[in-house]
Design an enzyme around this catalytic site. Sequence first.
Site, PDB file in Angstrom:
ATOM      1  N   SER A  89       0.838  -1.198   0.000  1.00  0.00           N
ATOM      2  CA  SER A  89       0.000   0.000   0.000  1.00  0.00           C
ATOM      3  C   SER A  89       0.874   1.250   0.000  1.00  0.00           C
ATOM      4  CB  SER A  89      -0.923   0.014   1.235  1.00  0.00           C
ATOM      5  OG  SER A  89      -0.170   0.297   2.400  1.00  0.00           O
ATOM      6  N   SER A  91       0.872   3.705   2.264  1.00  0.00           N
ATOM      7  CA  SER A  91       0.876   4.388   3.561  1.00  0.00           C
ATOM      8  C   SER A  91       2.238   4.910   3.975  1.00  0.00           C
ATOM      9  CB  SER A  91       0.333   3.454   4.644  1.00  0.00           C
ATOM     10  OG  SER A  91       1.253   2.410   4.912  1.00  0.00           O
ATOM     11  N   LYS A 146       5.514   0.602   9.443  1.00  0.00           N
ATOM     12  CA  LYS A 146       5.326   2.007   9.805  1.00  0.00           C
ATOM     13  C   LYS A 146       6.637   2.548  10.375  1.00  0.00           C
ATOM     14  CE  LYS A 146       0.853   1.695   8.963  1.00  0.00           C
ATOM     15  NZ  LYS A 146       0.250   2.303   7.756  1.00  0.00           N
ATOM     16  N   SER A 247      -2.873   6.729   6.169  1.00  0.00           N
ATOM     17  CA  SER A 247      -2.218   5.667   6.926  1.00  0.00           C
ATOM     18  C   SER A 247      -3.045   5.294   8.140  1.00  0.00           C
ATOM     19  CB  SER A 247      -0.818   6.121   7.365  1.00  0.00           C
ATOM     20  OG  SER A 247      -0.236   5.171   8.234  1.00  0.00           O
TER      21      SER A 247
END
Length: 299
Positions: A89, A91, A146, A247
């Site tokens: 993705s 994010s 992350k 996100s």
Amino acid sequence: MANTFSLILVLATLVTGIIWALDKFIWAPKRQLKIEAAAANAGDQVDAKTLQTVAPQPSWVESASSMFPVIALIMVFRSFIYEPFQIPSGSMMPTLLVGDFILVEKFAYGLKDPVFRHQMVETGEPERGDIVVFKYPPQPNIDYIKRVVGLPGDTVRYSAHKQICVATKGSNECKPVPLTEMTDSEFSQGMTRLVQFNEQLGEQEHQILVHPLKRDRTLAYQPRPGSSEWVVPEGQYFVMGDNRDNSADSRYWGFVPEANLVGKAVGIWISFEFERGADSALPSWIPTGVRFSRIGGIN
């Protein structure tokens, strides 16, 4: 619990390892005794190649024994050293793009057994600014990636101006994380050009994206109504994506326990481009090119 592939890899290593050991220490010596007995009975009338047919090694034993060192090496490398991951993705844009394949350093935050993920050796802890892969707390069978923003004991604030402020453990002073707006941004969402910033988070300088027209979503995970402040518990971490308005991270589902950490993202080993025209007949999963310029380390 480990994912299915890790479990299969461990079981394959165990099974082929047992067959290899049985053959080396039990079956092979028995075959050799039969060959020696046959040689003694035949005298010099039978050559060595013919004698081998007296007690041949079964094909399945030969296959398993030859596969064992290869499977064991892959299992050790993947479980304790480096493991490849794909970015699914956007994010973490602009740091990581869809189609990036990254290497994750598995020993950065402790060596864990690949099945039950119990820590065997402590090797280090995440630092502010690290890009980490972890088991998604609400669904541990899913891997997320992350950036670490808050360490245990920190107080993290996220202002309406989309700037992070961190008060470290034992400090009452919340220091805004420095942001410097970049003049050009190649990223957009719909018809809106995203704003690109340089952010200095700990020792890490990296880039983030902000949607100038998008208000921050209602924060579902917060200590009190109307607050955008979080106190990070001991043994847990506060993480955010670099694409701040796109996100799902600790602002919405909570903290990452230390036990969920998989490793530290350290490099891009290959990057595929998937963009194609609307009239393209190629399936969406087939890459349209390789982004060689993206291969290397990441911040």
